[in-house]
Design an enzyme around this catalytic site. Structure first.
Site, PDB file in Angstrom:
ATOM      1  N   CYS A   1      -7.001  13.881  -1.902  1.00 33.80           N
ATOM      2  CA  CYS A   1      -5.921  14.198  -0.958  1.00 33.80           C
ATOM      3  C   CYS A   1      -6.264  15.478  -0.201  1.00 33.80           C
ATOM      4  O   CYS A   1      -7.206  15.501   0.560  1.00 33.80           O
ATOM      5  CB  CYS A   1      -4.591  14.308  -1.705  1.00 33.80           C
ATOM      6  SG  CYS A   1      -3.177  14.090  -0.620  1.00 33.80           S
TER       7      CYS A   1
ATOM      8  N   HIS B   1      -4.442   9.199  -5.211  1.00 31.94           N
ATOM      9  CA  HIS B   1      -4.432  10.125  -6.355  1.00 31.94           C
ATOM     10  C   HIS B   1      -4.765   9.421  -7.672  1.00 31.94           C
ATOM     11  O   HIS B   1      -3.855   8.971  -8.367  1.00 31.94           O
ATOM     12  CB  HIS B   1      -3.039  10.749  -6.498  1.00 31.94           C
ATOM     13  CG  HIS B   1      -2.690  11.726  -5.432  1.00 31.94           C
ATOM     14  ND1 HIS B   1      -2.917  13.080  -5.556  1.00 31.94           N
ATOM     15  CD2 HIS B   1      -2.114  11.561  -4.221  1.00 31.94           C
ATOM     16  CE1 HIS B   1      -2.503  13.706  -4.465  1.00 31.94           C
ATOM     17  NE2 HIS B   1      -2.001  12.808  -3.634  1.00 31.94           N
TER      18      HIS B   1
ATOM     19  N   GLU C   1      -5.496  10.787 -10.404  1.00 28.52           N
ATOM     20  CA  GLU C   1      -4.941  11.553 -11.540  1.00 28.52           C
ATOM     21  C   GLU C   1      -3.484  11.195 -11.796  1.00 28.52           C
ATOM     22  O   GLU C   1      -2.926  11.580 -12.820  1.00 28.52           O
ATOM     23  CB  GLU C   1      -5.115  13.057 -11.282  1.00 28.52           C
ATOM     24  CG  GLU C   1      -4.094  13.721 -10.365  1.00 28.52           C
ATOM     25  CD  GLU C   1      -4.335  13.465  -8.875  1.00 28.52           C
ATOM     26  OE1 GLU C   1      -5.229  12.667  -8.533  1.00 28.52           O
ATOM     27  OE2 GLU C   1      -3.611  14.076  -8.056  1.00 28.52           O
TER      28      GLU C   1
END
Lengths: 740, 221
Positions: free
Chosen positions: B86, B194, B196
């Site tokens: 990002c 993302h 994560e």
């Protein structure tokens, strides 16, 4: 611009300048005759006007606020501090509060909404808690009006702009539309924080000689005396009062959160107190901190970081520039604190000290410009008892008419396309709901759910308000507002543990408007006591009138629930085919204040029915069913009626439903309270029915037909779920794009 | 094995990345501030999402000048893995560690949602645990994720197999549906989605795990 130097205390008295700032003759005389025994100067008069505004002092609403029930075994901090705190076990606590930013959001919707988010986040971390989620409750006039579309668009952009950047996930909220919010939108923001109980901070400035440290953004001429602005009515001719609106900087606030949490967690021994500078800026934070410790402060205004030159003491003290905090630190330890803020690239300056004579004393260019008892700013404001008069419309109320449904297919499509009912995905898609990587249930469900990292627990949270019911019956409407929030919490598998509120009402000098506030607070309080959900924080927004037309009385309830074990987290969607669908609770002819009544009659009327005992017992049943693993999904029935709940539960996984429901076509849209739609797997049928008993009505089975097929008392309803889903999903963005 | 997560002022996914490595990968990880001038001892560097320096000028445009970026460049030159997610992707393009740039989404609105990605190249140190052409669910959350590069660069990206992830349903207007690219050497990956946020089933999915596991396997070998 007026030059304060040229205005003497005598001028203020003779020309009644204090009236322009919202002080009454009575209040001014109280200050000069009874408190100071002299005439207050320009700066002092300004400070009293800010601190004695309704927004800061609650002078009009206090008699009502005292009725709130705020007890309960979980309460660690009730109303009175930056935010309320509840025990959630394991030495941890949840912190939350909601705040309104209605007036600024009408004048400048992007910044008004953005700074609403920023302000409530500061309240949370000033308690020592990490902000972990936020929610927004919004009200607008109808979208057929250009101005309302503009307001919605910009308010949402403002919330997204601030919340996304600062990194606090927006996990829930609600939006609805009614003509009464034309010219007076409601923007209520709730923030939730998590902390270890040992880290709870308070806004206190005690110990003579201890230092007052100013941290964060420089002070500018924005939002001067905004508290007074928020405490008066609007007229459309004066709507360009832009100097009273602040501008937000979420990046600065991100730095502030990180730095302040480092101070509160790692340097508790030298931090005496911390508070954010919100309404009435530097004066309210410093006076409240000193007053809570029964002390006073000496501040040197030349040391206050300023964005503009030539600012007067009045402007410096009443500026509502954003992203500022005030700390009280033990003498001799200032440098340790200043270094932390420097590391986070923030301005931090010692601007004064706690004194031992309890005076509130300001020095500007070497001159004393204010010397008044600190306590008088906070405690001496008169409290006003208002007349309460029951409005005529609430007497001899008749039952609402039962709507005649000529074509049920058309009516369903119409209702699910109403902006209040339609999907809000086009709005919440703009909010980062997953940052911090704790979001279990995202916006669009009954409650937002975030897990507590490192534990097997989660928190559920929701905001709710229904001005229509309260307009028709303030007391029952107040009970319903809390119940609706509790239903959302319960449906997610959580036990409700507490609420915050924003009391959005009209002019308190109007005795009918005051009656509405008084009665709805009684209703809210009664439900809170029943559900064991204390009111731990809140905010009051009065004068929500434009051109003397008041909004519906709209108290917003923000509720938090605790999920003791993550295995109980329950979603609102039917998950697969072959699930049995039941309605919990009976359906009657309840059309007063309903979406269908508003649509068909263009106004609302009629009698509201509600039974708090029934409500509570249904909530307990849902929790029992969840704790016994007997239901696959739960969704509360609210605006639009049972047909809306059923369709919403079908949409997510594109399922169909076939069955029979013992109600009329009209009752598909009835808004009888205390109901839920639940789904049950076939193998749990017996155990489920045994536990649920007569409260549960089997209405059908989910399938992959992508059709809804319901046999009713007076006919049959069959339609294509995919088509309905498209209408429901796209209505809001279509109406935002179309021209009236 | 030890990873560094770089925290710039305004990074807000730094802890998410940190937890993904510590709790889901069970590996050592440090949060390193952007003032750091030395990344010796780290096997890989992770640049998280957020709004570095407020992103007021242009996303990532200020962060590229942070002291730590010199060390990040050195690590990249040494062939060690560098992942930017990002805002991290935006920073890597601004720092010229990756080609192209990220523009405003075509809708001009921030978009937060789950997105379906196709693994276009599973022969990288970040993706070898994925199947070829596997479709995975990873959340996105960005206002400026619209990947742009000129035709010549795009041709090079294709010729070198540098396009690692593409969107199945392009949310932001990215050219050729690009969601993530690697540098020519294959050790610097930038992606808007993302991973994560997709490492635990309670958060809605675990499709991001394979990315971190690929990375770990590479570092170990």
């Amino acid at each position: 611009m007026e030059k304060p130097k040229t205005i003497t205390p005598q001028d203020i008295k003779d020309q009644k300048i204090y009236q322009d700032w919202g002080l009454t003759d009575f209040e001014y005389n109280l200050i000069s005759n009874d408190i100071l025994h002299r005439l207050p100067n320009y700066t002092e008069t300004g400070l009293y006007s800010g601190m004695w505004s309704e927004h800061c002092s609650y002078k009009n609403s206090k008699p009502v606020l005292r009725k709130f029930w705020s007890d309960g075994s979980r309460v660690l901090q009730g109303p009175g501090e930056g935010a309320g705190v509840l025990d959630i076990g394991d030495g941890q606590a949840v912190v939350f509060k909601a705040e309104s930013h209605n007036h600024p959001s009408y004048v400048e919707p992007y910044e008004g909404a953005a700074t609403g988010v920023g302000g409530i986040i500061r309240d949370i971390f000033s308690m020592g808690a990490k902000p972990v989620a936020s929610l927004d409750s919004l009200r607008f006039g109808e979208l057929t009006n250009d101005k309302n579309r503009f307001l919605l668009d910009k308010v949402v952009a403002g919330i997204a702009g601030y919340g996304n950047c600062i990194g606090v996930p927006t996990v829930g909220g609600e939006i609805s539309f009614d003509p009464c919010y034309d010219g007076n939108p409601l923007v209520n923001v709730m923030c939730v924080g998590l902390m270890d109980q040992e880290d709870i901070e308070a806004g206190r400035a005690s110990g003579a000689g201890n230092s007052i440290i100013y941290v964060g953004a420089k002070t500018g001429r924005d939002g001067i005396n905004g508290a007074t602005f928020a405490s008066s009515q609007f007229s459309t001719e004066e709507e360009s009062d832009r100097s009273a609106v602040q501008v937000g900087d979420p990046f600065m606030e991100k730095l502030l959160v990180d730095a302040c949490l480092e101070v509160t967690h790692n340097h508790k021994d030298i931090l005496v107190g911390i508070q954010d500078m919100g309404a009435a800026g530097l004066v309210s934070s410093s006076a409240e901190m000193a007053d809570k410790a029964n002390s006073g402060v000496d501040l040197d205004l030349d040391l206050v970081p300023q964005r503009e030159i030539g600012m007067t003491p009045y402007e410096i003290m009443l500026s509502e520039s954003q992203e500022r905090m005030l700390l009280c630190v033990k003498a001799g330890h200032e440098d340790e604190i200043l270094e932390i803020f420097e590391k986070h690239h923030l301005d931090a300056v010692v601007i004064g000290h706690v004194n031992d004579d309890k005076q509130y004393r300001l020095i500007h260019h070497g001159e004393v410009v204010c010397d008044i008892p600190t306590s008088s700013l906070v405690n001496d404001v008169p409290e006003y008892q208002h007349d309460v008069v029951e409005p005529e419309r609430l007497k001899n109320v008749k039952e609402a008419k039962v709507p005649v449904i000529s074509n049920v297919n058309v009516m369903v499509k119409t209702i699910i396309g109403q902006p209040t009912i339609a999907s809000k995905e086009s709005v919440y898609r703009q909010y980062d709901c997953r940052v911090q990587a704790n979001t279990v249930v995202q916006p669009g469900s009954d409650s937002g759910v975030i897990r507590v990292r490192g534990t097997n627990k989660s928190l559920a949270m929701t905001t709710d308000a229904n001005g229509r019911y309260i307009y028709l019956n303030p007391k029952l409407g107040g009970q319903i507002a809390v119940s609706e929030a509790a239903r959302n919490i319960v449906a997610s598998g959580a036990v409700p543990i507490g609420i915050t509120d924003c009391l959005n009402f009209g002019n308190p000098d109007d005795s009918e408007s005051y009656f509405e506030m008084d009665q709805s607070v009684e209703g809210i309080s009664k439900a809170c006591e029943k559900f064991d959900t204390p009111v731990i924080a809140g905010n009051v927004s009065l004068y929500n009138e434009t051109d003397n037309k008041a909004i519906y009385p709209t108290p917003m309830i923000g509720m938090v629930g605790l999920i003791e074990d993550n295995q109980y987290i329950t979603k609102s969607d039917f998950s697969e085919t072959g699930e049995l669908v039941y309605v919990i609770g009976d359906t009657n002819d309840d059309f007063a204040g309903s979406e269908i009544q508003k649509h068909l009659e263009g106004q609302i009327s009629g009698k509201i029915h509600f039974d708090l005992e029934e409500e509570f017992s249904n909530q307990r049943l849902i929790l029992d069913l969840i704790h016994n693993h007997l239901i696959e999904s739960a969704h509360d029935v609210s605006e639009g009626g049972i047909i809306v709940s059923l369709l919403e539960s079908l949409f997510e996984n594109d399922l169909g439903l076939n069955g029979e429901i013992d109600i009329t076509k009209a009752q598909l849209f009835s808004e009888t309270q205390s109901r839920y739609v639940v789904s049950v797997s076939q193998e749990d049928r017996e155990s489920f029915e045994k536990l649920a008993g007569k409260k549960a009505h089997l209405i059908g089975v989910t399938d992959d037909s992508q059709q809804i097929n319901l046999r009713l008392q007076d006919g049959q309803y069959v339609d294509d779920v995919t088509t309905l889903k498209t209408i429901w999903k796209e209505s809001l963005s279509c109406q935002m794009k179309s021209k009236a | 094995m030890k990873f560094a997560v770089i925290s710039f002022p305004g990074s807000n996914c730094d802890m998410d990345m940190y937890y993904a490595v510590r709790d889901s990968l069970n590996e050592d990880v440090d949060l390193v501030t952007s003032d750091a001038t030395n990344l010796d001892g780290y096997d890989g560097v992770l640049i998280p999402g957020g709004f570095s320096y407020g992103d007021y000028l242009r996303s990532g445009a200020v962060a590229r000048f942070a002291p730590v970026m010199e060390s990040v460049k050195e690590m990249a030159a040494e062939g060690k893995p560098v992942l930017g997610v990002c805002n991290g992707f935006q920073i890597l393009t601004e720092a010229n560690l990756l080609p192209g740039s990220l523009q405003h989404n075509t809708s001009m609105e921030f978009i937060s949602d789950w997105s379906k990605l196709r693994v276009q190249n599973n022969d990288t140190m970040f993706t070898d645990q994925y199947e070829e052409s596997e479709v995975i669910d990873i959340p996105i959350a960005h206002g400026e994720g619209n990947y742009y590069c000129d035709d010549e660069t795009l041709a090079q990206l294709k010729a070198n197999d540098q396009i690692v992830f593409t969107y199945e349903d392009n949310p932001n207007g990215s050219c050729d549906n690009i969601a993530g690219v690697v540098n020519e050497q294959g050790n610097v990956l930038g992606m808007m989605p993302h991973p994560e946020r997709a490492v635990e089933s309670i958060l809605g999915g675990t499709d991001g795990l394979k990315l971190f596991k690929s990375l770990l396997n590479h570092v170990r070998s």
